[in-house]
Design an enzyme around this catalytic site. Sequence first.
Site, PDB file in Angstrom:
ATOM      1  N   GLU A 500      29.429  32.311  72.188  1.00 47.63           N
ATOM      2  CA  GLU A 500      29.425  33.161  73.391  1.00 47.63           C
ATOM      3  C   GLU A 500      28.178  32.907  74.236  1.00 47.63           C
ATOM      4  OE1 GLU A 500      32.072  34.367  74.209  1.00 47.63           O
ATOM      5  OE2 GLU A 500      33.138  34.448  72.300  1.00 47.63           O
ATOM      6  N   GLU A 559      35.873  25.969  76.506  1.00 48.93           N
ATOM      7  CA  GLU A 559      35.811  26.476  75.131  1.00 48.93           C
ATOM      8  C   GLU A 559      35.280  25.415  74.174  1.00 48.93           C
ATOM      9  OE1 GLU A 559      36.193  29.507  74.194  1.00 48.93           O
ATOM     10  OE2 GLU A 559      36.870  30.265  76.129  1.00 48.93           O
ATOM     11  N   ASP A 563      32.160  25.806  71.772  1.00 49.85           N
ATOM     12  CA  ASP A 563      32.240  25.542  70.333  1.00 49.85           C
ATOM     13  C   ASP A 563      31.150  24.573  69.892  1.00 49.85           C
ATOM     14  OD1 ASP A 563      34.326  27.191  69.624  1.00 49.85           O
ATOM     15  OD2 ASP A 563      35.855  25.632  69.632  1.00 49.85           O
TER      16      ASP A 563
END
Length: 651
Positions: A500, A559, A563
């Site tokens: 995040e 994303e 990651d």
Amino acid sequence: MRFNHFSAQPSTNGTTAGEVNSALLKQDLYEAVNGKWAETATIPGDHASTGGFMDLVDGIEKTLMRDFADLLAGKLEPANPEMAEFKKLYAMTSDAQKRETTGTAPLKPWLAKIEALQNWADLSDHLAEWYQKGLPTPVTMSVEPDMKDTSRYALFVDAPDLFLPDKTYYEPDNAAAKQLLPIFTQTATKLLELNGYSAEKAATIVEQAKAFDAQIAPHVKSSEEAADYVKMYNPRALSDVDAQVSQLDLTAAFTQVLHDTPTEVILPQPAFFDATNDILTPANFENLKSWMLVGTVFDATGVLTEEYRQVGGTYSRALSGKKEARSPEKAAFYLATGNFSQVVGDYYGRKYFGETAKADVRNMVLKMTHVYQQRLKTNDWLSAATREKAIVKLQKLTIKVGYPDQIDPLYSQFHVDTTESLFDNIQHFGELALADEFGHWGHPVDRDRWEMSANTVNAYYSPTNNEIVFPAAILQKPFYSLDQSSSANYGGIGAVIAHEISHAFDNNGAQFDEFGNLNNWWTKADLSHFQDLAQAMIKEFDGIEFAGQKVNGKLTVSENIADGGGLSCALEAAKSADDVDLRAFFINWANVWRMKATTEYMQLLLSIDVHAPAKLRANVQVKNLDDFFTTFDVQPGDAMYLAPADRVKIW
């Protein structure tokens, strides 16, 4: 505003060291950790997947259904007035006999309102009411933070949703659409018949609705295009937009809803508005009415009879590959908790998470931000000017853990009227929620609001708030547990936290400053290099075959960047601990991505989800980390090997 969700696939029953197939570790990390489990795992009939986040979701569902059964029986007292109203609604959603007796009667007046429309001028006169009541409209409105000045709200004016999952489904050779469209047609037709339409009339309405939907599709964004969400910020003068949409008086409708007249609106999909005068024509008005009717009958799927619910879910089950609908008991639970989400989240967070755990996890988040800051300071490709700005953004990051301090005031307005139908109560709550949203207009942005309830198994980063949020539900094993080693925890919750944080510096988040404003704080050279690195991440995933299709690297890039940054940062934190065990770190990383899903669901996600498939999230990212190769002695020739020159390292 879009939020960067983690969308984790955790498993409550983690793989132990003894269950790992060590011989496979060099060939397929995911299979080595999860293969034995997958051999016997079965997907429940009302699920599209198992093993992933569904394990935690199912556990929370079981806990709360047990607790709320006690609530209905009077064995558990409501903790606050909002919980007392939730109890009343849950009793209504559970009263199957009353719902059967009421039938579809509550929906029919709404269908009659649509049927009574004579022309575009008539719809225009009623447009404000349509917005306030949440009825389908060919032009949508929402009040959200202005992306360039997030202290204030802006009016976003957008295109409606499509019947099929994505505009790519409307391409002539799309095989999935050829299977789905007949099921959609059958479902919509049957819902109309359950509302008293003849089979012939229902069939006509559905064909007209599909014709209108098909006209919208070429002019809206695909999921890949929408994933570049900075491009949704297209300010236009309201007068110009109103002139484009000649059949509707948007200015009058917005003024009535907002009690003010905006001078400017934001168009996430300007191409749609360029085409509105070709779509919203007098000749097309009957098609529009039918499109509104179909949307309205679908919207009522969960709040009428059991037959209506079963029929209405047929299309969505076809999309996901679910074999059966939820039981009536589960459906009642989710309908009630969905309408009182933050109230339920407050109950769950305080009872099953608590202040002690809240403080403990917050300290872990602070530790991870410190690790991230040190990595920024030693970054070897950022210039000093950009690095300083990045550190300022990180230091301004807001952290929310567990559950909000207070229940959103909106829920104090929710009062259940037991003399009215379930449908009417749910409709009323929807109108209150819309009034609350529209009521933000002209007021400062409320940065204390949570976009997820505490019982949600997920986490997110909000670029316009520059905040990371970790609901209580995700803060449990295998992500985080005192029973696990610190290395296993870093491979789980540590990677989630850093994931995040990394969203603040992904291809989208990096374009927002420390205040959440869309603002370029990069030097030209640094931005160009970052874009090259992002392109390398796109290339690493793009075209990988999975579930009979291929991964879209552009759709999943944000994303994947998160990651990669999250995993590398968590790895550094794990290495700083005295009891470091990198084998446990990587095994738990693979373990949290455990997932077995229907083919239909996997293919749907490949088309619309900004996350790569769970197995690839586990396997591909570790190949970018040098420590993975030394930990498992992965050598050239092994399937998990990736040459150093091909390893993508951004954060």
